[in-house]
Design a protein around this motif. Structure first.
Motif, PDB file in Angstrom:
ATOM      1  N   ASP A   1     -67.333 -48.200 100.804  1.00 36.83           N
ATOM      2  CA  ASP A   1     -67.059 -46.899 101.781  1.00 36.83           C
ATOM      3  C   ASP A   1     -68.578 -46.471 101.829  1.00 36.83           C
ATOM      4  OD1 ASP A   1     -64.757 -47.615 102.268  1.00 36.83           O
ATOM      5  OD2 ASP A   1     -63.886 -46.175 101.921  1.00 36.83           O
ATOM      6  N   PHE A   2     -69.014 -46.295 100.748  1.00 36.65           N
ATOM      7  CA  PHE A   2     -70.291 -45.999 100.739  1.00 36.65           C
ATOM      8  C   PHE A   2     -71.649 -46.413 100.701  1.00 36.65           C
ATOM      9  CE2 PHE A   2     -74.506 -44.542  98.831  1.00 36.65           C
ATOM     10  CZ  PHE A   2     -74.615 -43.287  98.536  1.00 36.65           C
ATOM     11  N   SER A   3     -71.432 -48.287 101.380  1.00 38.77           N
ATOM     12  CA  SER A   3     -72.887 -48.314 101.608  1.00 38.77           C
ATOM     13  C   SER A   3     -72.355 -48.800 102.674  1.00 38.77           C
ATOM     14  CB  SER A   3     -72.170 -50.746 101.400  1.00 38.77           C
ATOM     15  OG  SER A   3     -70.966 -50.686 101.481  1.00 38.77           O
ATOM     16  N   ALA A   4     -71.095 -48.152 103.960  1.00 40.54           N
ATOM     17  CA  ALA A   4     -70.454 -48.548 105.792  1.00 40.54           C
ATOM     18  C   ALA A   4     -71.722 -47.023 105.708  1.00 40.54           C
ATOM     19  CB  ALA A   4     -69.579 -48.274 105.512  1.00 40.54           C
TER      20      ALA A   4
ATOM     21  N   PHE B   1     -63.090 -48.343  92.464  1.00 38.69           N
ATOM     22  CA  PHE B   1     -64.710 -47.823  92.645  1.00 38.69           C
ATOM     23  C   PHE B   1     -65.246 -48.689  93.325  1.00 38.69           C
ATOM     24  CE2 PHE B   1     -69.022 -48.727  91.759  1.00 38.69           C
ATOM     25  CZ  PHE B   1     -69.374 -47.412  91.626  1.00 38.69           C
ATOM     26  N   GLU B   2     -64.396 -50.368  93.038  1.00 40.21           N
ATOM     27  CA  GLU B   2     -64.938 -51.261  94.891  1.00 40.21           C
ATOM     28  C   GLU B   2     -65.005 -50.717  96.031  1.00 40.21           C
ATOM     29  OE1 GLU B   2     -63.696 -52.273  91.940  1.00 40.21           O
ATOM     30  OE2 GLU B   2     -65.473 -53.277  90.590  1.00 40.21           O
ATOM     31  N   ASP B   3     -63.682 -50.074  96.288  1.00 44.49           N
ATOM     32  CA  ASP B   3     -63.507 -49.885  97.286  1.00 44.49           C
ATOM     33  C   ASP B   3     -64.289 -48.371  97.480  1.00 44.49           C
ATOM     34  OD1 ASP B   3     -61.153 -51.931  97.475  1.00 44.49           O
ATOM     35  OD2 ASP B   3     -59.768 -49.829  96.350  1.00 44.49           O
ATOM     36  N   VAL B   4     -64.167 -47.905  97.013  1.00 46.22           N
ATOM     37  CA  VAL B   4     -65.666 -46.695  96.830  1.00 46.22           C
ATOM     38  C   VAL B   4     -66.873 -47.241  96.866  1.00 46.22           C
ATOM     39  CG1 VAL B   4     -65.966 -44.841  95.898  1.00 46.22           C
ATOM     40  CG2 VAL B   4     -64.261 -44.854  95.305  1.00 46.22           C
TER      41      VAL B   4
ATOM     42  N   PRO C   1     -62.456 -41.773  99.417  1.00 42.29           N
ATOM     43  CA  PRO C   1     -61.575 -41.123  99.133  1.00 42.29           C
ATOM     44  C   PRO C   1     -61.662 -41.648  97.898  1.00 42.29           C
ATOM     45  CG  PRO C   1     -60.923 -41.938 101.301  1.00 42.29           C
ATOM     46  CD  PRO C   1     -61.722 -42.020 101.199  1.00 42.29           C
ATOM     47  N   VAL C   2     -60.850 -41.232  96.157  1.00 42.40           N
ATOM     48  CA  VAL C   2     -61.637 -41.997  94.876  1.00 42.40           C
ATOM     49  C   VAL C   2     -60.089 -41.744  94.753  1.00 42.40           C
ATOM     50  CG1 VAL C   2     -64.076 -40.965  94.869  1.00 42.40           C
ATOM     51  CG2 VAL C   2     -62.444 -39.934  94.147  1.00 42.40           C
ATOM     52  N   PRO C   3     -60.072 -43.135  93.520  1.00 42.97           N
ATOM     53  CA  PRO C   3     -58.787 -43.166  92.721  1.00 42.97           C
ATOM     54  C   PRO C   3     -58.089 -41.591  92.311  1.00 42.97           C
ATOM     55  CG  PRO C   3     -60.356 -44.808  92.008  1.00 42.97           C
ATOM     56  CD  PRO C   3     -61.202 -44.043  93.320  1.00 42.97           C
ATOM     57  N   GLY C   4     -56.736 -41.467  92.083  1.00 37.72           N
ATOM     58  CA  GLY C   4     -56.208 -40.731  92.173  1.00 37.72           C
ATOM     59  C   GLY C   4     -55.304 -39.759  93.048  1.00 37.72           C
ATOM     60  N   GLY C   5     -56.272 -39.881  93.971  1.00 35.04           N
ATOM     61  CA  GLY C   5     -56.310 -39.565  95.591  1.00 35.04           C
ATOM     62  C   GLY C   5     -56.662 -38.431  96.117  1.00 35.04           C
ATOM     63  N   LEU C   6     -57.669 -38.601  95.066  1.00 36.87           N
ATOM     64  CA  LEU C   6     -58.919 -37.327  95.477  1.00 36.87           C
ATOM     65  C   LEU C   6     -60.046 -37.709  96.402  1.00 36.87           C
ATOM     66  CD1 LEU C   6     -58.956 -36.438  91.996  1.00 36.87           C
ATOM     67  CD2 LEU C   6     -57.498 -35.909  93.408  1.00 36.87           C
TER      68      LEU C   6
ATOM     69  N   PHE D   1     -77.539 -50.568  85.137  1.00 38.99           N
ATOM     70  CA  PHE D   1     -76.809 -50.435  86.567  1.00 38.99           C
ATOM     71  C   PHE D   1     -75.199 -49.929  86.174  1.00 38.99           C
ATOM     72  CE2 PHE D   1     -74.741 -52.134  90.558  1.00 38.99           C
ATOM     73  CZ  PHE D   1     -74.746 -50.941  91.093  1.00 38.99           C
ATOM     74  N   TYR D   2     -74.836 -51.502  85.788  1.00 33.06           N
ATOM     75  CA  TYR D   2     -73.828 -51.631  85.031  1.00 33.06           C
ATOM     76  C   TYR D   2     -73.234 -50.994  84.023  1.00 33.06           C
ATOM     77  CZ  TYR D   2     -74.479 -56.420  88.430  1.00 33.06           C
ATOM     78  OH  TYR D   2     -74.459 -56.554  89.334  1.00 33.06           O
ATOM     79  N   LEU D   3     -74.096 -50.493  83.264  1.00 32.68           N
ATOM     80  CA  LEU D   3     -73.408 -49.680  82.388  1.00 32.68           C
ATOM     81  C   LEU D   3     -72.638 -48.382  82.815  1.00 32.68           C
ATOM     82  CD1 LEU D   3     -73.323 -49.030  79.124  1.00 32.68           C
ATOM     83  CD2 LEU D   3     -75.672 -48.001  79.009  1.00 32.68           C
ATOM     84  N   THR D   4     -74.217 -47.737  83.642  1.00 32.15           N
ATOM     85  CA  THR D   4     -73.430 -46.913  83.971  1.00 32.15           C
ATOM     86  C   THR D   4     -71.714 -46.667  85.455  1.00 32.15           C
ATOM     87  OG1 THR D   4     -75.019 -46.427  84.548  1.00 32.15           O
ATOM     88  CG2 THR D   4     -74.190 -44.783  85.887  1.00 32.15           C
ATOM     89  N   LEU D   5     -71.712 -47.726  85.724  1.00 28.58           N
ATOM     90  CA  LEU D   5     -70.546 -48.678  86.868  1.00 28.58           C
ATOM     91  C   LEU D   5     -69.821 -48.810  85.670  1.00 28.58           C
ATOM     92  CD1 LEU D   5     -71.589 -51.451  89.074  1.00 28.58           C
ATOM     93  CD2 LEU D   5     -71.838 -49.176  89.385  1.00 28.58           C
ATOM     94  N   ALA D   6     -69.251 -49.238  84.685  1.00 30.60           N
ATOM     95  CA  ALA D   6     -68.420 -48.497  83.883  1.00 30.60           C
ATOM     96  C   ALA D   6     -68.295 -47.694  83.087  1.00 30.60           C
ATOM     97  CB  ALA D   6     -69.114 -49.994  82.469  1.00 30.60           C
ATOM     98  N   VAL D   7     -69.427 -46.431  83.147  1.00 30.33           N
ATOM     99  CA  VAL D   7     -69.116 -45.551  82.778  1.00 30.33           C
ATOM    100  C   VAL D   7     -68.581 -44.640  83.680  1.00 30.33           C
ATOM    101  CG1 VAL D   7     -69.808 -43.139  82.154  1.00 30.33           C
ATOM    102  CG2 VAL D   7     -71.010 -45.196  81.244  1.00 30.33           C
ATOM    103  N   ILE D   8     -68.390 -44.919  84.758  1.00 33.18           N
ATOM    104  CA  ILE D   8     -67.867 -44.144  86.004  1.00 33.18           C
ATOM    105  C   ILE D   8     -66.309 -44.470  86.452  1.00 33.18           C
ATOM    106  CG2 ILE D   8     -67.491 -44.002  88.740  1.00 33.18           C
ATOM    107  CD1 ILE D   8     -70.571 -44.385  88.278  1.00 33.18           C
ATOM    108  N   ALA D   9     -66.118 -46.195  85.535  1.00 28.34           N
ATOM    109  CA  ALA D   9     -64.712 -46.435  86.487  1.00 28.34           C
ATOM    110  C   ALA D   9     -63.928 -45.575  85.219  1.00 28.34           C
ATOM    111  CB  ALA D   9     -64.965 -48.099  85.640  1.00 28.34           C
ATOM    112  N   THR D  10     -64.888 -45.343  83.421  1.00 33.26           N
ATOM    113  CA  THR D  10     -64.232 -45.277  82.720  1.00 33.26           C
ATOM    114  C   THR D  10     -63.793 -43.459  83.093  1.00 33.26           C
ATOM    115  OG1 THR D  10     -65.280 -46.037  80.949  1.00 33.26           O
ATOM    116  CG2 THR D  10     -63.514 -44.349  79.836  1.00 33.26           C
ATOM    117  N   LEU D  11     -64.382 -42.631  83.108  1.00 32.97           N
ATOM    118  CA  LEU D  11     -64.095 -41.790  83.649  1.00 32.97           C
ATOM    119  C   LEU D  11     -63.454 -41.351  84.949  1.00 32.97           C
ATOM    120  CD1 LEU D  11     -68.008 -40.539  84.023  1.00 32.97           C
ATOM    121  CD2 LEU D  11     -66.302 -39.306  82.397  1.00 32.97           C
TER     122      LEU D  11
END
Length: 266
Positions: A45-48, A39-42, A61-66, A7-17
């Motif tokens: 929001d998802f958990s809510a 990603f913590e903000d994302v 909303p995700v990083p980069g104004g997307l 799980f944490y490896l996947t989070l790291a990959v997402i952050a890198t992407l």
């Protein structure tokens, strides 16, 4: 411990992407842009999200104004049992802001009667394998596994045309997330740079129209056969008479794919 590490490896990959897919911009003027989302903000929001039985459309909303724009089809979860998850990747839609809502053609009738979650993201104008969409697909699956009642051994990626190509890609590159793939009307080379066919570690059920004029049947069948020779487990089904633009006519074949999942994969 192994699940937590994944799980944490996947989070790291997402952050890198996220970082790869977004430009940093000029931060010298503090008044010019608001603080960048994380990603913590994302995740917060998802958990809510208020996910109810039936169809719901969301935007986060995700990083980069997307933003991640996606549809969720949720089952009745009152019995407390963990459900399968299907990730539906739409075909090329030219940036249609409602492309992720096109689930009535084959997804809803094809999965009728299956008690499962469905996530249908919007890929915008980008291919599904591009970093910006990898962060979305991997991020949504990772968060859904964490916050919803999903059986992690029953997560399937499916899609049509460009979405079928994406299904091949995620089946090949993210076997720790997906247990099977169902590409439809797709074109995905399984031959590596060395000229040798590649093995895909999770099983696939590949459906292709006999008269597909955009992605010739013979080419897709050759790639399937070569990957099978390399050790892949692939069921290849030809839909007689169907052309590339008959996605809605794939419903009975998708139903057969669900039967395959229940009897041969799960």
């Amino acid at each position: 411990m192994k699940k937590n590490r994944r799980f944490y490896l996947t989070l790291a990959v997402i952050a890198t992407l996220f970082l790869f897919g977004c430009s940093s911009g000029d931060s010298s003027n503090e008044n010019e842009t608001p603080p960048e989302r994380t990603f913590e903000d994302v995740e917060k929001d998802f958990s809510a999200l208020e996910v109810k039985e039936g169809i719901s459309d969301f935007s986060i909303p995700v990083p980069g104004g997307l933003a991640w724009n996606f549809r969720v089809i949720a089952p009745d979860i009152s019995d407390g049992t963990k459900k399968p998850l299907f990730v539906n990747l739409h075909g090329a839609a030219g940036g249609d802001p409602n492309a992720h809502k096109s689930t009535s053609c084959y997804v809803e009738p094809g999965l009728e009667g299956i008690e499962a979650f469905v996530i249908s993201p919007n890929g915008g104008t980008n291919q599904w394998q591009e970093p910006i969409n990898q962060s979305q697909v991997v991020g949504l699956v990772t968060l859904a596994l964490k916050y919803w009642d999903i059986d992690p051994t029953k997560v399937v990626v499916l899609g049509y045309s460009n979405g079928g190509n994406g299904s091949w890609f995620y089946a090949e590159t993210r076997p720790e997330l997906f247990s099977a793939g169902i590409p439809m009307a797709s074109s995905y080379s399984t031959i590596g740079p060395d000229g040798q066919p590649r093995k895909i570690d999770i099983p696939l059920y590949v459906i292709h129209g006999e008269n597909d004029e955009l992605f010739p049947l013979a080419e897709t069948q050759a790639w399937v056969d070569q990957s099978v020779e390399a050790g892949s487990t692939i069921e290849f089904v030809v839909a007689p008479g169907l052309t590339h633009n008959q996605a809605c006519d794939y419903v009975p074949y998708l139903k057969d794919a669900i039967e395959w999942l229940n009897t041969s994969v799960w």
